[in-house]
Design an enzyme around this catalytic site. Structure first.
Site, PDB file in Angstrom:
ATOM      1  CB  THR A  29      11.707  -4.274   5.717  1.00 48.23           C
ATOM      2  OG1 THR A  29      10.648  -4.973   6.557  1.00 48.23           O
ATOM      3  CG2 THR A  29      10.885  -4.226   4.533  1.00 48.23           C
ATOM      4  NE  ARG A  82      15.219   1.228   8.199  1.00 50.95           N
ATOM      5  CZ  ARG A  82      13.993   1.698   7.355  1.00 50.95           C
ATOM      6  NH1 ARG A  82      12.915   1.711   7.649  1.00 50.95           N
ATOM      7  NH2 ARG A  82      14.633   1.887   6.032  1.00 50.95           N
ATOM      8  CB  SER A 136      13.208   5.193   6.147  1.00 51.08           C
ATOM      9  OG  SER A 136      12.156   5.372   5.438  1.00 51.08           O
ATOM     10  CG  HIS A 137       9.158   5.552   7.951  1.00 57.07           C
ATOM     11  ND1 HIS A 137       9.807   4.605   7.168  1.00 57.07           N
ATOM     12  CD2 HIS A 137       8.471   4.789   8.706  1.00 57.07           C
ATOM     13  CE1 HIS A 137       9.501   3.311   7.562  1.00 57.07           C
ATOM     14  NE2 HIS A 137       8.712   3.607   8.588  1.00 57.07           N
ATOM     15  CE  LYS A 188      18.716   0.932   1.729  1.00 60.49           C
ATOM     16  NZ  LYS A 188      17.512   1.175   0.920  1.00 60.49           N
ATOM     17  CG  ASP A 196      11.018   8.911   3.463  1.00 59.39           C
ATOM     18  OD1 ASP A 196      11.655   9.483   2.535  1.00 59.39           O
ATOM     19  OD2 ASP A 196      11.313   7.703   3.691  1.00 59.39           O
ATOM     20  CG  ASP A 238      15.274   7.509   3.370  1.00 61.45           C
ATOM     21  OD1 ASP A 238      14.106   7.506   3.555  1.00 61.45           O
ATOM     22  OD2 ASP A 238      15.571   6.176   2.675  1.00 61.45           O
ATOM     23  CG  ASP A 273      13.034   5.849   0.556  1.00 62.90           C
ATOM     24  OD1 ASP A 273      12.212   6.471   1.382  1.00 62.90           O
ATOM     25  OD2 ASP A 273      13.395   4.693   0.713  1.00 62.90           O
ATOM     26  NE  ARG A 274       8.455   4.972   3.823  1.00 63.92           N
ATOM     27  CZ  ARG A 274       7.839   4.232   4.720  1.00 63.92           C
ATOM     28  NH1 ARG A 274       6.678   4.715   5.218  1.00 63.92           N
ATOM     29  NH2 ARG A 274       7.928   3.004   5.187  1.00 63.92           N
ATOM     30  CB  THR A 296       6.515  -5.808   2.403  1.00 60.12           C
ATOM     31  OG1 THR A 296       5.161  -5.852   2.325  1.00 60.12           O
ATOM     32  CG2 THR A 296       6.975  -4.501   2.865  1.00 60.12           C
ATOM     33  CD  GLU A 300       7.451  -1.895  -1.028  1.00 56.98           C
ATOM     34  OE1 GLU A 300       7.056  -2.623  -0.362  1.00 56.98           O
ATOM     35  OE2 GLU A 300       8.392  -0.851  -1.060  1.00 56.98           O
ATOM     36  CD  GLU A 301       1.633  -0.522   2.494  1.00 54.25           C
ATOM     37  OE1 GLU A 301       1.295   0.013   3.233  1.00 54.25           O
ATOM     38  OE2 GLU A 301       2.861  -1.280   2.586  1.00 54.25           O
ATOM     39  CE  LYS A 346      10.039   3.372   0.217  1.00 61.85           C
ATOM     40  NZ  LYS A 346      10.851   2.309   0.698  1.00 61.85           N
TER      41      LYS A 346
END
Ligand code: G16
Length: 545
Positions: free
Chosen positions: A18, A22, A113-114, A126, A278, A280, A282-283, A346, A365-366, A378
């Site tokens: 996605t 990773r 990420s998370h 990425k 999170d 990195d 972005d969340r 997604t 996004e959720e 994001k």
């Protein structure tokens, strides 16, 4: 400094998921593993040769080593200029901004990420393209194809770059600029939000907040912006020091992993506003006193109130987009505003074309992601500043703002159940079993609810007409509720089955119920329809958010 060519052979499974590739750190540490992937980027992304590349990561374990490897390979492959965050650090949105600001040909983000970090945990890489956003599927697929046939890579003889001192140096023919990771990003935020208004709020005796950086990258950004620039009291940012293993925690801003922060919002003395980001940056998670704002609601509220925020007052709101499993709350706002609302698969990369073409201004996004056309990722702190600006203008509590929104638009109750580290074959069979049943489901009555449609979501990009198939099973009911099933594309162990559940309630007097009780009938239907227990051996989810 000599350019050397090192023989190599392909590794299996270097297809990005996605959001990039990773894997466990130990996999990345195998000789040539990272190098093969990086060489495949240079082999397929020709504009980088002679061009500018931005490099940075979230500071997790292996960030520095990977940065050095990438810089050596970039120089050996003929990149003209590399812009690198000091210490090899850059949040994902800050990196996106730098690509755009410097009109770079691309960027490499080092992050999982998370996901947890440390020698036995996760690492990731990425590639972002010249628009600042995650590479589209056609690009990631080309990189992947190249990894399957690679036979050597180019690098420089062992040489290290000084990552810690701001300034310009040369590595072979390449210019390296080590820059402060925060300055440009902070300046961008200042163009969007009313900092004076937020400053007054943060300094007021009637307002208290905490920001949880979860020992990840936003500690650096939030401390500067919230405390140093906006004058929030010292200590507003907790867990501020980025650590290679995130202090042993899970840098995932949700009710489960950010429980320390959640507890600070509870009770009469709970803080008025709390937020987390999170690994990195972005969340985001947004909380009020005794109140959790779902990411789907947050997106809808941001769009509904954009006219109150300086950076968006000046521009026409082009449209909005949400990922398919995100609740339909924003659709209702878009309907009222008379703007387009796109439903995408997604993955933030699917918003890129819509943003570039000026078809949307906001997207979300959720999975705790919200953003706008200011960058192509994001952006966690952006969402926090948006909320602070909104609270400062409205002079209302988080709960009041959200509940007023529900009264106007209706409430989309929402929950997500994750079944993590499930056997891959079992998870694939479960999805196939659902696919096989799709045709028979419309019209069926289950536990008093009638299925209106059932499909395997496919997305045709309205800008470049590319088509993405099998993006999740959608089951919609006649009352507007939905159950969605998907396999995560970001996990590193087995498969993660995600079940997303949503129910719509228009009547204000029914909008104050507990989410778990409203969703219970749909949880039961979802388990039965997919035979989750029989197929996975799990009688309950690992994480509920
Ligand atoms: C990434 C993507 C998001 C996606 C999320 C979850 O976020 O950028 O678009 O919603 O993963 O994806 P999945 O459900 O496939 O695990 P991040 O923050 O991990 O980069």
């Amino acid at each position: 400094m000599q350019i050397v060519k090192i023989d190599s052979t392909p590794f299996n499974g270097q297809r990005p998921g996605t959001s990039g590739l990773r894997r466990k750190v130990k996999i990345f540490q195998q000789p040539h593993y990272l190098e093969n992937f990086v060489q495949s980027i240079f082999d397929t992304q020709q504009p980088l040769i002679g061009g500018t590349l931005v490099v940075g990561g979230d500071g997790r374990y292996y960030n520095r080593e990977a940065t050095q490897t990438i810089l050596r390979m970039a120089a050996a492959n003929g990149v003209a200029r590399a812009i690198v965050g000091q210490g090899g650090l850059l949040s994902t949105p800050a990196l996106s901004h730098l690509i755009r600001k410097h009109q770079a040909q691309g960027g490499i983000v080092l992050s999982a990420s998370h996901n947890p970090g440390g020698p036995n945990e996760d690492f990731g890489i990425k590639f972002n393209t010249a628009n600042g956003g995650p590479a589209a599927e056609t690009v990631t697929e080309a990189i992947y194809q190249r990894t399957t046939e690679i036979s050597d890579y180019k690098t420089l003889d062992n040489i290290e770059t000084d990552l810690d001192h701001i300034g310009t140096s040369r590595l072979s023919g390449m210019q390296i600029e080590i820059i402060d990771p925060v300055t440009d990003y902070a300046a961008l935020m200042q163009t969007l939000f009313d900092f004076d208004c937020i400053r007054r709020l943060l300094r007021s005796n009637h307002f208290s907040m905490r920001f949880d950086a979860m020992h990840a990258i936003t500690g650096v950004y939030a401390t500067h912006i919230l405390e140093e620039v906006l004058g929030a009291p010292a200590g507003t940012v907790i867990n501020r020091r980025p650590l290679p293993d995130f202090g042993g925690g899970h840098p995932d801003p949700n009710l489960v992993h950010a429980h320390e922060l959640v507890s600070m919002t509870q009770g009469h003395n709970g803080v008025d506003f709390a937020a987390a980001s999170d690994g990195d940056g972005d969340r985001n998670m947004i909380l009020g006193q005794n109140f959790f704002v779902t990411p789907s609601d947050s997106l809808a509220i941001i769009v509904a109130n954009a006219h109150l925020i300086p950076g968006y007052q000046k521009q026409k709101i082009d449209g909005v987009a949400r990922s398919m499993p995100t609740s339909q709350a924003v659709d209702r706002v878009a309907g009222k505003l008379g703007i387009d609302c796109f439903e995408t698969p997604t993955g933030w990369k699917f918003f890129g074309n819509l943003l570039d073409a000026g078809r949307i201004t906001f997207c979300g996004e959720e999975s705790f992601g919200t953003g706008s056309n200011h960058v192509r990722e994001k952006d966690g702190l952006w969402a926090v500043l948006f909320w602070l600006n909104l609270l400062a203008v409205k002079q209302q509590s988080v709960a009041t703002i959200v509940q007023d929104h529900w009264r106007e638009f209706g409430r989309n109750y929402y929950t997500r159940h994750d079944y993590e580290a499930v056997d891959k074959t079992a998870a694939t069979q479960l999805m196939q079993h659902l696919r096989n049943r799709l045709e028979a489901l419309p019209g069926a009555q289950i536990e008093g609810h009638t299925i209106e449609y059932a499909d395997d979501f496919a997305y045709a990009d309205p800008v470049d007409n590319s088509c993405s198939q099998h993006q999740g099973i959608r089951i919609g009911f006649t009352d507007g509720s939905r159950i969605i099933y998907r396999l995560s594309g970001t996990g590193t162990q087995g498969a993660t089955l995600r079940v997303y559940l949503e129910a719509y309630e228009a009547a204000p007097e029914k909008q104050q119920q507990a989410t778990a009780s409203v969703m219970a009938p749909f949880v039961s239907i979802a388990r039965k329809l997919a035979q989750i227990a029989q197929k996975t051996g799990r009688d309950r989810p690992t994480v509920i958010t």
